[in-house]
Design a protein around this motif. Sequence first.
Motif, PDB file in Angstrom:
ATOM      1  N   GLY A   1     -53.847  -5.361  -3.211  1.00  0.00           N
ATOM      2  CA  GLY A   1     -52.773  -6.220  -3.787  1.00  0.00           C
ATOM      3  C   GLY A   1     -52.354  -6.832  -2.496  1.00  0.00           C
ATOM      4  O   GLY A   1     -52.571  -6.689  -1.394  1.00  0.00           O
ATOM      5  N   VAL A   2     -51.542  -7.882  -2.833  1.00  0.00           N
ATOM      6  CA  VAL A   2     -50.970  -8.933  -1.860  1.00  0.00           C
ATOM      7  C   VAL A   2     -49.332  -8.858  -2.100  1.00  0.00           C
ATOM      8  O   VAL A   2     -48.921  -9.112  -3.349  1.00  0.00           O
ATOM      9  N   TYR A   3     -48.647  -8.545  -1.091  1.00  0.00           N
ATOM     10  CA  TYR A   3     -47.318  -8.442  -1.019  1.00  0.00           C
ATOM     11  C   TYR A   3     -46.824  -9.662  -0.097  1.00  0.00           C
ATOM     12  O   TYR A   3     -47.037  -9.604   1.010  1.00  0.00           O
ATOM     13  N   THR A   4     -45.955 -10.525  -0.883  1.00  0.00           N
ATOM     14  CA  THR A   4     -45.255 -11.692   0.054  1.00  0.00           C
ATOM     15  C   THR A   4     -43.952 -11.616   0.422  1.00  0.00           C
ATOM     16  O   THR A   4     -43.090 -11.170  -0.523  1.00  0.00           O
ATOM     17  N   ILE A   5     -43.634 -11.855   1.455  1.00  0.00           N
ATOM     18  CA  ILE A   5     -42.170 -12.084   1.876  1.00  0.00           C
ATOM     19  C   ILE A   5     -41.941 -13.390   2.253  1.00  0.00           C
ATOM     20  O   ILE A   5     -42.811 -14.192   3.101  1.00  0.00           O
ATOM     21  N   LYS A   6     -40.749 -13.895   1.775  1.00  0.00           N
ATOM     22  CA  LYS A   6     -40.174 -15.283   2.142  1.00  0.00           C
ATOM     23  C   LYS A   6     -39.016 -15.275   2.782  1.00  0.00           C
ATOM     24  O   LYS A   6     -37.969 -14.837   1.983  1.00  0.00           O
ATOM     25  N   LEU A   7     -38.868 -15.715   3.933  1.00  0.00           N
ATOM     26  CA  LEU A   7     -37.428 -15.846   4.513  1.00  0.00           C
ATOM     27  C   LEU A   7     -36.698 -17.275   4.391  1.00  0.00           C
ATOM     28  O   LEU A   7     -37.510 -18.322   5.003  1.00  0.00           O
ATOM     29  N   TYR A   8     -35.873 -17.286   3.587  1.00  0.00           N
ATOM     30  CA  TYR A   8     -35.300 -18.712   3.633  1.00  0.00           C
ATOM     31  C   TYR A   8     -34.159 -19.056   4.715  1.00  0.00           C
ATOM     32  O   TYR A   8     -33.286 -18.100   4.685  1.00  0.00           O
ATOM     33  N   LEU A   9     -34.298 -20.005   5.514  1.00  0.00           N
ATOM     34  CA  LEU A   9     -33.194 -20.414   6.602  1.00  0.00           C
ATOM     35  C   LEU A   9     -32.880 -21.568   6.343  1.00  0.00           C
ATOM     36  O   LEU A   9     -33.576 -22.702   6.316  1.00  0.00           O
ATOM     37  N   ALA A  10     -31.387 -21.816   6.463  1.00  0.00           N
ATOM     38  CA  ALA A  10     -30.902 -23.248   6.249  1.00  0.00           C
ATOM     39  C   ALA A  10     -30.054 -23.674   7.527  1.00  0.00           C
ATOM     40  O   ALA A  10     -29.393 -24.778   7.405  1.00  0.00           O
ATOM     41  N   LYS A  11     -30.268 -22.839   8.440  1.00  0.00           N
ATOM     42  CA  LYS A  11     -29.455 -22.930   9.812  1.00  0.00           C
ATOM     43  C   LYS A  11     -30.432 -23.238  10.755  1.00  0.00           C
ATOM     44  O   LYS A  11     -31.625 -22.123  10.661  1.00  0.00           O
ATOM     45  N   GLU A  12     -30.069 -23.372  11.896  1.00  0.00           N
ATOM     46  CA  GLU A  12     -31.028 -23.432  13.238  1.00  0.00           C
ATOM     47  C   GLU A  12     -31.017 -21.902  13.678  1.00  0.00           C
ATOM     48  O   GLU A  12     -29.875 -21.222  13.911  1.00  0.00           O
ATOM     49  N   LEU A  13     -32.190 -21.200  13.699  1.00  0.00           N
ATOM     50  CA  LEU A  13     -32.593 -20.121  14.241  1.00  0.00           C
ATOM     51  C   LEU A  13     -32.851 -19.968  15.576  1.00  0.00           C
ATOM     52  O   LEU A  13     -33.527 -20.603  16.374  1.00  0.00           O
TER      53      LEU A  13
END
Length: 548
Positions: free
Chosen positions: A147-159
């Motif tokens: 199976g495939v597990y997906t992670i999405k990290l959302y960034l609205a500021k400068e990292l």
Amino acid sequence: MVMRLFCCLLLLTAMPLMAATTLEASVDKNPVLAGEFFMLNISIDDSIKGQQPDTSALLKDFVVGPMSLSSRTNIINGSIKKQTSWSVKLMTRKAGEYTIPSFSVAGLNSQPISLSVKERSSDADKNNDIFLKTSLSNNSLFVQEAGVYTIKLYLAKELLDGSLSAPSMEDAQLTQLGKQSEDYELVNGKRYLVITRNYLIQPQKSGAYTIAAPVFQGRIQQNYRQLEVSALGDEQQIEIKPIPENYQGDWLPSELVSLTEQWQPEDNTVEAGTPITRTIMLTALGVTKEQLPEIDMPTINGIRSYPDEKETNNAVRDGRVVSQQSASFALLPQTPGTYTLPEISLPWYNTKINRISYATLPERTITVTPSKTAPVQTLNPPAENNLNNTMAESTEQAVTVQQQTATPLWLIIVAALGYVLWIATVIFYFIKRPAKEVQQAAQTTNKTNQQPSLKALLVLAKSHDEKAFYDALNQYALTLTGKKVGALSHLCAMINNSQFTAQINNLQAQLYSKQTARANLDAIVSMLKAHQSQTAKPSSPALKELYS
């Protein structure tokens, strides 16, 4: 002056005699929010070397970061104070009441700490600058099904920097698939940089399991200030089903398994001694390349078989793992006749209908004619004909022997010369064959090196033939990157342009999914031209990949 020196010497002499008296533990926040990092500080009033608190008991309830050490010595009005401190970041995934246990250093014990963790608001991430999303390709799998597990990290500021932990699950192997990808998305009118990671899940035991959510912590730039931030993803529940008791053979759980083949030459009639290349391709959905069974070539009397190249690979398509094995065999017919290659059948477990299915290649009949460069020989019929005609042949041979007369000498000499000529022809063929194969390989390499030009891509873009354009673009990416698998993904990483990646995603979605996204083929060619013109110029550094 002498008295001061004497006092300092006395103090320095007494320093080793000082001993620690207190060990304290404290937190910088209480209560804290679920998914929020806080700092645990442990300090002792002495200089300690070679010892540190044991934090292993915290792993049961907390996400534990690395431990840092600091020490200091103060002398105020002749009074010496020493302190050694250990600091570690902690985070809880769930709300509740927790107890940070007592720690022991240098024979001293700290007091336990009661910690209150509050539930994070369900609306907390709606307008947040950083949040995580997780998803599963399938919430129900069989043992050893991929199976495939997906992670999405959302960034609205400068990292500035950060770390994203890997997911975890008991009785399963989780492996990151390829490199993380970066793209932009609009969420509720807000623009986010989205960092995506895919993980391959291979469960080993049946039962109900929970995939522990990943954790992000880092620093962002906001109004000339550096702020520490953190985010916690959602846990995913997954059911792992056992192998059916009535299943026989190698376990291969999949939604789709297929067998295909290619012949070179394609004609079913060949001359004796003419090599045939048979390539068998096994494709399976939802399994890894290591799970694919070996492909065997049946033995045929009168045809020699030599295993040739074999290649296995896997990739992720539309959130599913697709694996393929390609096995080539060189077939060399020895004697003329008609031969039937038997059917190849591969059992597998169909997870869609929950029963055993079979991937098959039908039997194939080929006719081998006498070689034009070798003398005609009396051919042995296939084995099944031999079984039916053995007695008839024996009778005919006996009559022939009785009727034979003395063979003329000139006929024996001609037969011997013909036999020698046939042997010389076979030897000459095997000597010339490697050179011919090298020449063919060179020709194949030259064809591979011929990449579609940007002008050809532009013509295809103007014709609005998306499929032909996509095939030509794949060949262009293969030649440019040298990657046989995922050449287009490597080209996107090489160009490092979010608009280019978005257009490629739209093109793939347009061809292989039900989405209504439309790709701008002219824009893709334009960005390829821009990249080509800038290859001689120094490029700007790409955004560094988050470390785990």
